[in-house]
Design an enzyme around this catalytic site. Structure first.
Site, PDB file in Angstrom:
ATOM      1  N   GLU A  41      -7.824   2.765   1.124  1.00  0.00           N
ATOM      2  CA  GLU A  41      -8.193   3.421  -0.127  1.00  0.00           C
ATOM      3  C   GLU A  41      -7.946   4.925  -0.123  1.00  0.00           C
ATOM      4  OE1 GLU A  41      -8.983   2.142  -2.969  1.00  0.00           O
ATOM      5  OE2 GLU A  41      -9.401   0.063  -2.442  1.00  0.00           O
ATOM      6  N   ASP A  56      -7.808   7.263  -8.277  1.00  0.00           N
ATOM      7  CA  ASP A  56      -7.470   6.300  -9.333  1.00  0.00           C
ATOM      8  C   ASP A  56      -7.676   6.926 -10.718  1.00  0.00           C
ATOM      9  OD1 ASP A  56      -6.634   3.939 -10.519  1.00  0.00           O
ATOM     10  OD2 ASP A  56      -8.606   2.987 -10.378  1.00  0.00           O
TER      11      ASP A  56
END
Length: 155
Positions: A41, A56
């Site tokens: 991530e 994101d």
């Protein structure tokens, strides 16, 4: 990701090793799997596109990128509170995969849970296509490969 890059990332991940181990123990999750998710991530907090822990496009928060559209992120982006929240989300989603696919092996349920952590339970339909809709089409497989590296480094 090459071995040189993983070794470089390990230096950063080691800052979080003790809390990763504690959170893993508290939630019954292998610390290597938590480290694998953090690696995928956020590259242990060093990944491109992170802004004060947000990634994101501002929708996901922290080392494990908790999606603000589905959860209210807790703690500092690199805190034990954040890791505990994210690991709790993972445990819950693995439980949901176990209910949805009771005949899958434990390893298959873990892969399904990792895929669902990335893309949601509704997108997990079969083991043969578990990663089909995940980011990069390889999320669970890649997280587990990274977890192997971290397991070999005492996570």
């Amino acid at each position: 990701m090459g071995s040189h890059e993983m070794a470089e990332e390990l230096k950063h991940m080691n800052k979080y090793k003790s809390i990763i181990k504690r959170v893993g123990r508290n939630h019954g999750v292998a610390p290597s799997v938590i480290a694998g998710i953090i690696s995928r991530e956020t590259r242990a907090g060093t990944g491109a596109g992170l802004d004060n822990g947000w990634g994101d496009n501002g929708n996901a928060f922290g080392l494990m990128q908790v999606d603000k559209n589905y959860h209210r992120p807790r703690g500092r982006w690199d805190s034990e509170e954040h890791l505990s929240q994210a690991t709790g989300i993972l445990v819950d989603i693995i439980g949901s995969v176990q209910k949805k696919f009771p005949s899958w092996t434990e390893e298959q349920q873990l892969r399904g849970g990792l895929a669902a952590y990335n893309m949601g339970l509704d997108n997990v339909h079969s083991y043969s296509e578990v990663d089909k809709k995940t980011t990069g089409g390889d999320y669970s497989k890649d997280v587990l490969a990274r977890a192997q590296f971290y397991k070999s480094n005492d996570y």
